[in-house]
Write a protein that holds these residues in place. Structure first.
Motif, PDB file in Angstrom:
ATOM      1  N   ILE A 155       0.838  -1.207   0.000  1.00 44.34           N
ATOM      2  CA  ILE A 155       0.000   0.000   0.000  1.00 44.34           C
ATOM      3  C   ILE A 155       0.871   1.254   0.000  1.00 44.34           C
ATOM      4  N   ALA A 156       1.876   1.264   0.863  1.00 38.77           N
ATOM      5  CA  ALA A 156       2.716   2.462   0.985  1.00 38.77           C
ATOM      6  C   ALA A 156       3.480   2.710  -0.323  1.00 38.77           C
ATOM      7  N   ALA A 157       4.034   1.656  -0.916  1.00 37.72           N
ATOM      8  CA  ALA A 157       4.822   1.841  -2.139  1.00 37.72           C
ATOM      9  C   ALA A 157       3.936   2.325  -3.285  1.00 37.72           C
ATOM     10  N   ARG A 158       2.781   1.690  -3.457  1.00 38.03           N
ATOM     11  CA  ARG A 158       1.886   2.124  -4.537  1.00 38.03           C
ATOM     12  C   ARG A 158       1.321   3.509  -4.244  1.00 38.03           C
ATOM     13  N   GLY A 159       1.067   3.776  -2.974  1.00 38.90           N
ATOM     14  CA  GLY A 159       0.561   5.093  -2.575  1.00 38.90           C
ATOM     15  C   GLY A 159       1.578   6.189  -2.873  1.00 38.90           C
ATOM     16  N   ILE A 160       2.836   5.925  -2.551  1.00 45.22           N
ATOM     17  CA  ILE A 160       3.900   6.911  -2.788  1.00 45.22           C
ATOM     18  C   ILE A 160       4.059   7.171  -4.293  1.00 45.22           C
ATOM     19  N   ARG A 161       3.918   6.113  -5.070  1.00 47.49           N
ATOM     20  CA  ARG A 161       3.991   6.258  -6.536  1.00 47.49           C
ATOM     21  C   ARG A 161       2.848   7.160  -7.039  1.00 47.49           C
ATOM     22  N   LEU A 162       1.643   6.917  -6.527  1.00 45.33           N
ATOM     23  CA  LEU A 162       0.476   7.693  -6.953  1.00 45.33           C
ATOM     24  C   LEU A 162       0.577   9.153  -6.474  1.00 45.33           C
ATOM     25  N   MET A 163       1.117   9.339  -5.287  1.00 47.18           N
ATOM     26  CA  MET A 163       1.328  10.704  -4.786  1.00 47.18           C
ATOM     27  C   MET A 163       2.340  11.436  -5.675  1.00 47.18           C
ATOM     28  N   SER A 164       3.364  10.702  -6.107  1.00 41.06           N
ATOM     29  CA  SER A 164       4.423  11.318  -6.911  1.00 41.06           C
ATOM     30  C   SER A 164       3.943  11.689  -8.309  1.00 41.06           C
ATOM     31  N   THR A 165       2.961  10.927  -8.812  1.00 39.34           N
ATOM     32  CA  THR A 165       2.589  11.098 -10.220  1.00 39.34           C
ATOM     33  C   THR A 165       1.200  11.699 -10.437  1.00 39.34           C
ATOM     34  N   TRP A 166       0.342  11.645  -9.405  1.00 37.76           N
ATOM     35  CA  TRP A 166      -1.039  12.106  -9.624  1.00 37.76           C
ATOM     36  C   TRP A 166      -1.458  13.189  -8.627  1.00 37.76           C
ATOM     37  N   LEU A 167      -1.594  12.834  -7.363  1.00 43.12           N
ATOM     38  CA  LEU A 167      -1.979  13.814  -6.349  1.00 43.12           C
ATOM     39  C   LEU A 167      -1.124  13.619  -5.104  1.00 43.12           C
ATOM     40  N   PRO A 168      -0.398  14.625  -4.706  1.00 40.48           N
ATOM     41  CA  PRO A 168      -0.351  15.971  -5.280  1.00 40.48           C
ATOM     42  C   PRO A 168       0.344  16.050  -6.638  1.00 40.48           C
ATOM     43  N   GLY A 169       0.939  14.928  -7.104  1.00 42.65           N
ATOM     44  CA  GLY A 169       1.605  14.981  -8.402  1.00 42.65           C
ATOM     45  C   GLY A 169       2.941  15.675  -8.320  1.00 42.65           C
ATOM     46  N   TYR A 170       3.710  15.310  -7.300  1.00 36.95           N
ATOM     47  CA  TYR A 170       5.015  15.929  -7.060  1.00 36.95           C
ATOM     48  C   TYR A 170       5.921  14.839  -6.517  1.00 36.95           C
ATOM     49  N   PRO A 171       7.138  14.673  -7.086  1.00 36.02           N
ATOM     50  CA  PRO A 171       7.995  13.568  -6.645  1.00 36.02           C
ATOM     51  C   PRO A 171       8.161  13.517  -5.125  1.00 36.02           C
ATOM     52  N   PHE A 172       7.953  12.331  -4.579  1.00 39.79           N
ATOM     53  CA  PHE A 172       8.088  12.130  -3.131  1.00 39.79           C
ATOM     54  C   PHE A 172       9.486  12.572  -2.705  1.00 39.79           C
TER      55      PHE A 172
ATOM     56  N   MET B 285      -6.405   3.372   4.488  1.00 45.13           N
ATOM     57  CA  MET B 285      -6.664   4.793   4.711  1.00 45.13           C
ATOM     58  C   MET B 285      -5.648   5.422   5.655  1.00 45.13           C
ATOM     59  N   LEU B 286      -5.371   4.696   6.732  1.00 41.37           N
ATOM     60  CA  LEU B 286      -4.430   5.224   7.720  1.00 41.37           C
ATOM     61  C   LEU B 286      -3.035   5.365   7.102  1.00 41.37           C
ATOM     62  N   THR B 287      -2.613   4.328   6.372  1.00 40.76           N
ATOM     63  CA  THR B 287      -1.275   4.360   5.762  1.00 40.76           C
ATOM     64  C   THR B 287      -1.162   5.531   4.785  1.00 40.76           C
ATOM     65  N   VAL B 288      -2.142   5.643   3.895  1.00 42.83           N
ATOM     66  CA  VAL B 288      -2.092   6.703   2.882  1.00 42.83           C
ATOM     67  C   VAL B 288      -2.133   8.078   3.554  1.00 42.83           C
ATOM     68  N   HIS B 289      -3.011   8.214   4.540  1.00 43.55           N
ATOM     69  CA  HIS B 289      -3.135   9.503   5.225  1.00 43.55           C
ATOM     70  C   HIS B 289      -1.797   9.926   5.834  1.00 43.55           C
ATOM     71  N   GLU B 290      -1.217   9.040   6.627  1.00 50.17           N
ATOM     72  CA  GLU B 290      -0.001   9.431   7.357  1.00 50.17           C
ATOM     73  C   GLU B 290       1.186   9.621   6.412  1.00 50.17           C
ATOM     74  N   VAL B 291       1.308   8.750   5.411  1.00 45.92           N
ATOM     75  CA  VAL B 291       2.435   8.898   4.474  1.00 45.92           C
ATOM     76  C   VAL B 291       2.291  10.198   3.672  1.00 45.92           C
TER      77      VAL B 291
ATOM     78  N   ASP C 268      -9.510   4.932  -3.371  1.00 48.07           N
ATOM     79  CA  ASP C 268     -10.320   4.208  -4.360  1.00 48.07           C
ATOM     80  C   ASP C 268      -9.438   3.647  -5.471  1.00 48.07           C
ATOM     81  N   SER C 269      -8.502   4.468  -5.954  1.00 46.11           N
ATOM     82  CA  SER C 269      -7.610   4.007  -7.024  1.00 46.11           C
ATOM     83  C   SER C 269      -6.735   2.860  -6.548  1.00 46.11           C
ATOM     84  N   LEU C 270      -6.238   2.967  -5.330  1.00 46.15           N
ATOM     85  CA  LEU C 270      -5.315   1.941  -4.826  1.00 46.15           C
ATOM     86  C   LEU C 270      -6.031   0.631  -4.523  1.00 46.15           C
ATOM     87  N   SER C 271      -7.268   0.732  -4.035  1.00 43.50           N
ATOM     88  CA  SER C 271      -7.977  -0.481  -3.603  1.00 43.50           C
ATOM     89  C   SER C 271      -8.767  -1.109  -4.743  1.00 43.50           C
TER      90      SER C 271
END
Ligand code: ZN
Length: 620
Positions: free
Chosen positions: A335-352, A384-390, A423-426
Motif C-alpha cells: 500500500i505504501a509503495a503504490r501510494g507513494i507512486r500515486l502521490m508522486s505522479t497524480w496527487l499531489p503529483g510531485y515527486p516524493f 486509509m491510515l497508511t495513505v493519510h499518514e504517508v 479508491d484508485s489503490l484499492s
C-alpha cells in the motif's frame, strides 16, 4: 516629458498597489511581513525571505529494560533573521508529561513526572548557561542571552546533556514490551519567523508540527539484538547486519518486489546482528523538520522500493516494521509503495521528497518525517491510515507549514489525499469523506483562519472536515489540470520553507490566473455552511420546458449536482462547479430540454456537503 514619465510612474505604482491588495482580511502582523519583503503579494517568497536553520548532532542511548533515554547533543544554529536574538527558545516537548503542564488530552497517572526532561548540562557557545538565565515554562526552555546575543547572519552553538524515562503508557510515544517509537524526545530549537517571532504555543498533544528545516546526524545505541529505524538514511548497516541480512537490505533498496529483511523468528534467533554487547546505529537526514526513531528486538521488517521521479529514476526505500499479531501489516509495504507512486505522479503529483519511508506498527496514527507510528487497524484494511499518514510527507514536512496555527494547511490536505487515493489503490470504494455537513454552521464550525492554537473542541472540524470539503470543491472548480498546476507551483515556491495562509491563497490566484478570493473568503474566513435546496419545478410554457429552481441557502459555494428523471423515462445528470455562485448569486435555474417534463430531482454527491438534506429531493 518629465510629467509623462512621472504620471506613468504613478500609474504603475498605483496598479502595483491595487494588485497588491487582497480582498481577504489580512491581519496587521502579516502586512508587516509583506512590507518588509519577506513575503510577496503574488504568493512567492519575498526578496527578503528568510528562515533560520540548525545542524543537530545527537548521541542517544536507549535502555529497553528500564526505558531510560539519555543523550548528548550539539546544535549549530544559524540566525538568518534581520534581528539580534537576545533570547533563544528551546522546545522540550517531552515536558508535556511534567506535573502541571498544559495538556489537550488526559495522560495516564503513571506517565506524569515531577521533573520532565532532566537537563544535566545546557551550554551556549561552549559556556554553561547559568540557572538564572534559564526560564522553563510548559514545553519551553528559554535561554536569556542578553549579555551575548546572536547577531543577524551569524551562528551560535548549543550543547545539551539530558535524560528521561519513556512514559509507560504514552499515547504518542510507543513502548510495549521491547518495541519502541520515540518522538518529541530531544531539545530542539523553536521556530523564530517573520510573522510573529518565537513560536509561542507549547506542545499539548493536539496542535502538532512547526519546526525549522535542519540537518541531523544521529547515533542511537541499543543492546545487541535490537534493530533501530529512524528518520534519515542508515549509514552503517554493514557494521551491524550479518552478511545474509545486509544482502537483503541492499537488494530491497532497488527491488520492485517485497523483501523480508528479517522475520520475528530471525531477529529473535540472534542470527541477524554481528557480535557485540551493543550496537550504535547512525543516521543522516538532510533538510528535515524533525527526527524520530524506533527500536525493536521482535518485529518483522519487510521492504521494497519505488521510483518516485521518472526524470531521474530516483527511488524511495519503503518499509513496514510490525508485530506478527498485526495481520493487516502484511499489506502495508504494498500500500505504501503504490501510494507513494500515486502521490508522486497524480496527487499531489510531485515527486516524493524522501529517500526512506518506514511505517512502524505502534499505537497511534501519526506522521513524522520519513516515519509513521500507525496502530494496527485489523481486521479493517490499513489503507486509509497508511495513505493519510504517508501523505503528510508533503504537508507539513516538505512544505513547512505552521500546523500549530493553521492545521487545515496540512490535515485538510492529508484528508483530501486519503479520500482521493484510496479508491484508485484499492480498486473499489474505500475513500471516506469526513462528515462536515452535520457540524457545518453550528458554533463548533469555526472559520479555519482562526488560529488552531486558539481552538479546543472546534479544532478537528476546522482542521480536517471543512478543509477536506473545501479542497474537494476546489478540485471540482478548477479541474485537475489547473489544480495540479497550482499545486506544483505552490510546492516549487515553498518547498522546505514556511508558507503562511496568504502565500497559499495568492499562489493559487496567481497560477490559476483567477482571483479566487470569492472562494477563499466564505470557505476559510467566514461563518458559513453548505446548503442547496430545490425551491420547486415550474413549467416555462413559452419554451415548452421544465425549470428546476435551485436556491443557495447556506453561504458556502458548493457544486450544483442534480440527477433528473423525466416523465418520458429518460435521465439527465446536471453538474456545475461552485463558480455558479461566484457573484454572490443565491438562485440558479436549471432549464431542461424542450418538451421535457420532470418526474423527480435529487441534489447532491458524496463529495458535496449539505447541512439540510431534506430539501434535496423533489418528486412530482
Ligand atoms: Zn493527519
Amino acid at each position: 516629458m518629465m510629467s509623462r514619465v512621472l504620471s506613468s510612474l504613478i500609474l504603475c505604482l498605483l496598479v502595483n498597489f491595487l494588485s497588491a491588495q487582497s480582498n481577504l482580511f489580512v491581519p496587521r502582523n502579516y502586512e508587516k511581513a509583506y512590507e518588509a519583503g519577506s513575503r510577496a503579494w503574488n504568493g512567492k517568497p519575498g526578496p527578503n525571505y528568510w528562515q533560520n536553520r540548525a545542524n543537530y548532532k545527537i548521541q542517544v542511548n536507549l535502555d529497553p529494560a528500564t526505558r531510560f533515554l539519555s543523550g548528548t547533543e550539539t546544535i549549530v544554529y544559524r540566525n538568518e533573521s534581520p534581528d539580534t536574538l537576545k533570547r533563544v527558545r528551546i522546545k522540550l516537548q517531552h515536558d508535556r508529561y511534567r506535573k502541571g503542564a498544559t495538556r489537550a488530552y488526559d495522560v495516564t497517572a503513571v506517565d506524569v513526572e515531577d521533573e520532565g526532561t532532566v537537563l544535566e548540562s545546557v551550554a551556549y557557545n561552549g559556556v554553561e548557561v547559568p540557572k538564572d538565565q534559564q526560564r522553563r515554562n510548559a514545553t519551553f526552555l528559554d535561554l536569556i542571552l542578553r549579555d551575548n546575543p546572536i547577531p543577524p547572519n551569524s551562528e551560535a552553538t548549543f550543547g545539551f546533556k539530558w535524560s528521561y524515562t519513556i512514559p509507560p503508557d504514552g499515547a504518542r510515544e510507543f513502548a510495549l514490551d521491547s518495541s519502541f517509537l520515540i518522538p518529541y524526545w530531544y531539545p530542539q530549537i523553536a521556530v523564530y519567523d517573520d510573522i510573529r517571532g518565537w513560536a509561542s504555543f507549547p506542545y499539548t498533544g493536539q496542535q502538532e508540527f512547526y519546526h525549522d528545516f535542519s540537518d541531523y546526524e544521529v547515533a542511537v545505541t541499543v543492546p545487541n539484538g535490537f534493530q533501530v529505524w529512524a528518520t534519515g538514511e542508515w549509514q552503517n548497516a554493514k557494521d551491524i547486519l550479518q552478511a545474509e541480512y545486509l544482502d537483503r537490505w541492499n537488494k530491497a533498496h532497488t527491488a520492485t518486489v517485497e523483501y523480508v529483511i528479517f522475520s520475528e523468528d530471525e531477529i529473535k534467533s540472534g542470527k541477524v546482528f554481528k557480535k557485540g554487547k551493543s550496537h550504535t546505529f547512525s543516521f543522516v537526514a538532510k533538510d528535515v523538520p524533525d527526527f524520530v526513531f524506533a527500536a525493536s528486538n521482535s518485529y518483522n521488517w519487510n521492504a521494497t522500493s519505488v521510483v518516485v521521479d521518472d526524470a531521474t529514476r530516483r527511488r524511495t526505500f519503503v518499509s513496514a516494521v510490525f508485530n506478527s499479531k498485526s495481520s493487516d501489516y502484511r499489506e502495508v509495504v504494498d500500500i505504501a509503495a503504490r501510494g507513494i507512486r500515486l502521490m508522486s505522479t497524480w496527487l499531489p503529483g510531485y515527486p516524493f521528497p524522501y529517500p526512506v519511508m518506514t511505517i512502524f506498527n505502534g499505537n497511534d496514527g501519526m506522521e513524522y518525517p520519513m516515519m509513521c507510528n500507525d496502530a494496527s487497524t485489523a481486521p479493517r484494511s490499513p489503507m486509509m491510515l497508511t495513505v493519510h499518514e504517508v501523505s503528510h510527507t508533503y504537508f507539513p514536512f516538505m512544505m513547512g507549514i505552521n500546523e500549530q496555527e493553521y492545521a487545515w494547511m496540512d490535515e485538510g490536505w492529508a484528508a483530501f489525499f486519503d479520500y482521493m487515493l484510496c479508491d484508485s489503490l484499492s480498486g473499489h470504494k474505500l475513500g471516506r469523506i469526513r462528515d462536515y455537513s452535520s457540524i457545518a454552521g453550528t458554533d463548533e464550525d469555526v472559520p479555519p483562519m482562526v488560529r488552531s492554537s486558539n481552538l479546543s473542541s472546534a479544532y478537528r472540524n476546522a482542521s480536517y472536515q471543512r478543509p477536506q470539503s473545501a479542497y474537494l470543491t476546489l478540485l471540482d472548480l478548477l479541474g485537475y489540470e489547473t489544480f495540479h498546476k497550482c499545486m506544483k507551483e505552490y510546492m516549487n515556491r515553498w518547498k522546505s520553507k514556511h508558507p503562511a495562509p496568504f502565500d497559499f491563497f495568492q499562489t493559487w490566484n496567481d497560477v490559476s490566473g483567477q482571483n479566487l478570493d470569492w472562494y477563499w473568503k466564505p470557505w476559510f474566513f467566514e461563518w458559513a455552511y453548505p446548503d442547496l435546496g430545490i425551491q420547486g419545478v415550474v413549467k416555462d410554457e413559452a419554451a415548452n420546458c421544465s425549470v428546476i429552481m435551485i436556491e443557495r441557502k447556506g453561504n458556502l459555494p458548493v457544486p450544483l449536482h442534480a440527477e433528473i428523471k423525466y416523465a418520458d423515462g429518460s435521465n439527465e445528470t446536471f453538474h456545475r462547479n461552485a463558480a455558479v455562485w461566484k457573484d454572490g448569486k443565491q438562485n440558479f435555474n436549471i432549464r431542461c430540454a424542450e418538451g421535457k417534463n420532470v418526474q423527480s430531482v435529487k441534489l447532491g454527491l458524496e463529495t458535496i456537503p449539505d447541512s439540510v438534506p431534506e430539501d434535496n429531493v423533489w418528486e412530482k
